[in-house]
Design an enzyme around this catalytic site. Structure first.
Site, mmCIF file in Angstrom:
data_model
loop_
_atom_site.group_PDB
_atom_site.id
_atom_site.type_symbol
_atom_site.label_atom_id
_atom_site.label_comp_id
_atom_site.label_asym_id
_atom_site.label_seq_id
_atom_site.Cartn_x
_atom_site.Cartn_y
_atom_site.Cartn_z
ATOM 1 N N GLY A 1 0.784 -1.238 0.000
ATOM 2 C CA GLY A 1 0.000 0.000 0.000
ATOM 3 C C GLY A 1 0.812 1.283 0.000
ATOM 4 N N THR A 2 1.995 1.265 -0.635
ATOM 5 C CA THR A 2 2.732 2.533 -0.704
ATOM 6 C C THR A 2 1.996 3.535 -1.593
ATOM 7 O OG1 THR A 2 4.162 1.809 -2.521
ATOM 8 C CG2 THR A 2 4.969 1.420 -0.289
ATOM 9 N N ASN A 3 1.314 3.047 -2.609
ATOM 10 C CA ASN A 3 0.519 3.963 -3.450
ATOM 11 C C ASN A 3 -0.673 4.512 -2.674
ATOM 12 O OD1 ASN A 3 1.457 4.274 -6.370
ATOM 13 N ND2 ASN A 3 1.743 2.082 -5.994
ATOM 14 N N LYS B 1 -6.347 -8.570 -8.443
ATOM 15 C CA LYS B 1 -7.391 -9.423 -9.010
ATOM 16 C C LYS B 1 -8.090 -8.654 -10.122
ATOM 17 C CE LYS B 1 -8.504 -12.678 -5.435
ATOM 18 N NZ LYS B 1 -8.224 -13.846 -6.284
ATOM 19 N N ILE B 2 -8.680 -9.419 -11.052
ATOM 20 C CA ILE B 2 -9.454 -8.714 -12.075
ATOM 21 C C ILE B 2 -10.852 -8.433 -11.520
ATOM 22 C CG2 ILE B 2 -8.180 -9.590 -14.087
ATOM 23 C CD1 ILE B 2 -10.590 -11.566 -14.404
ATOM 24 N N LEU B 3 -11.561 -7.558 -12.193
ATOM 25 C CA LEU B 3 -12.901 -7.189 -11.746
ATOM 26 C C LEU B 3 -13.916 -7.799 -12.713
ATOM 27 C CD1 LEU B 3 -12.253 -3.380 -11.139
ATOM 28 C CD2 LEU B 3 -12.056 -5.235 -9.481
ATOM 29 N N ASN C 1 -6.441 2.560 -12.379
ATOM 30 C CA ASN C 1 -5.427 1.587 -11.981
ATOM 31 C C ASN C 1 -4.041 2.187 -12.221
ATOM 32 O OD1 ASN C 1 -4.359 -1.043 -11.262
ATOM 33 N ND2 ASN C 1 -3.909 -1.344 -13.440
ATOM 34 N N HIS D 1 -0.212 1.069 -13.153
ATOM 35 C CA HIS D 1 0.557 -0.075 -13.656
ATOM 36 C C HIS D 1 2.029 0.340 -13.781
ATOM 37 C CE1 HIS D 1 1.378 -3.821 -15.695
ATOM 38 N NE2 HIS D 1 2.118 -3.130 -16.543
HETATM 39 C C1 GRF Z 1 2.724 -1.094 -7.711
HETATM 40 O O1 GRF Z 1 3.904 -1.337 -8.421
HETATM 41 C C2 GRF Z 1 1.584 -0.887 -8.675
HETATM 42 O O2 GRF Z 1 1.975 -0.296 -9.869
HETATM 43 C C3 GRF Z 1 1.131 -2.288 -8.939
HETATM 44 O O3 GRF Z 1 1.283 -2.958 -7.702
HETATM 45 C C4 GRF Z 1 2.290 -2.308 -6.919
HETATM 46 C C5 GRF Z 1 1.658 -1.957 -5.616
HETATM 47 O O4 GRF Z 1 2.550 -1.414 -4.694
HETATM 48 N N1 GRF Z 1 -0.182 -2.305 -9.514
HETATM 49 P P1 GRF Z 1 2.019 -0.825 -3.322
HETATM 50 O O5 GRF Z 1 1.167 -1.888 -2.636
HETATM 51 O O6 GRF Z 1 1.234 0.412 -3.620
HETATM 52 O O7 GRF Z 1 3.247 -0.520 -2.534
#
Ligand code: GRF
Length: 208
Positions: A14-16, A93-95, A109, A111
């Protein structure tokens, strides 16, 4: 403009998610995260949510009789929390198409490559960066896009590139790309919450 209610789906650290939380706290995003949902109990992102008093929900797919029912349960939770924008931040997971129809052009999303390269089914996590390195690509990066029925094919909102150096490994490249992710995901969400995103077919315009 009223604040946008955001729901974040995660499967991992969950760093994003954290980058969204930080940008909301700093006042840059005109929205609030009303719920974080994970399909994995041990996802650290759930803990990040709890630390900020954000509802943190774990939904276990095996508790549902089908993948469709599992997705229906996620939709129900999102509705419970009044979610208007869904952000997939490392959700693995896909939706279902029902889910996508329910939230058409309201699911984003992130990526970790420059779509349409190194994306699609099976391209997630460190695998993406390994493939970039093995291919010898000189550029990689990150992409924020809307989610449609296929994997990583929806309209692109923001992309940013990073140089792949000869010395890079999948791990060092992943770190470089993550930095970009933490910049462009909050930016895309900010634009959405400011009502600046206009979609025309596959093309996305960020209005001035
Ligand atoms: C990220 O690289 C994102 O692009 C991908 O999964 C990873 C998630 O990282 N979809 P985090 O859990 O947000 O650290």
């Amino acid at each position: 403009m009223p604040q946008v209610n955001i729901g974040v789906l995660i499967s991992g650290s969950g760093t994003n998610l954290q980058s969204l939380i930080d940008n909301i706290e700093s006042g840059s995003i005109n929205g609030r995260i009303t719920v974080v949902i994970s399909n994995r109990k041990d996802a650290y992102g759930l803990e990040r949510a709890r630390q900020k008093n954000i509802a943190a929900v774990y939904l276990r797919q095996n508790n549902y009789e089908s993948f469709e029912k599992f997705n229906d349960a996620i939709i129900d939770e999102l509705k419970n929390y009044g979610v208007e924008l869904v952000v997939l931040a490392g959700y693995l997971k896909i939706l279902t198409s029902k889910f996508i129809k329910e939230y058409t052009n309201r699911i984003m999303n992130i990526h970790p490559s420059l779509i349409p390269a190194f994306c699609g089914k099976g391209y997630y996590g460190i695998k993406v960066h390994e493939e970039v390195i093995n291919y010898g690509a000189k550029l990689s990066g990150a992409t924020v896009h809307f989610v449609d029925e296929e994997a990583d094919t929806g309209p692109i909102i923001i992309q940013e590139a990073v140089e792949v150096c000869y010395e890079d490994t999948a791990d060092t490249l992943q770190q470089k790309v993550l930095k970009i992710e933490h910049k462009i995901l909050p930016l895309a969400v900010k634009h959405y919450c400011d009502g600046k995103i206009q979609i025309s077919g596959r093309k996305v315009k960020i209005k001035e």
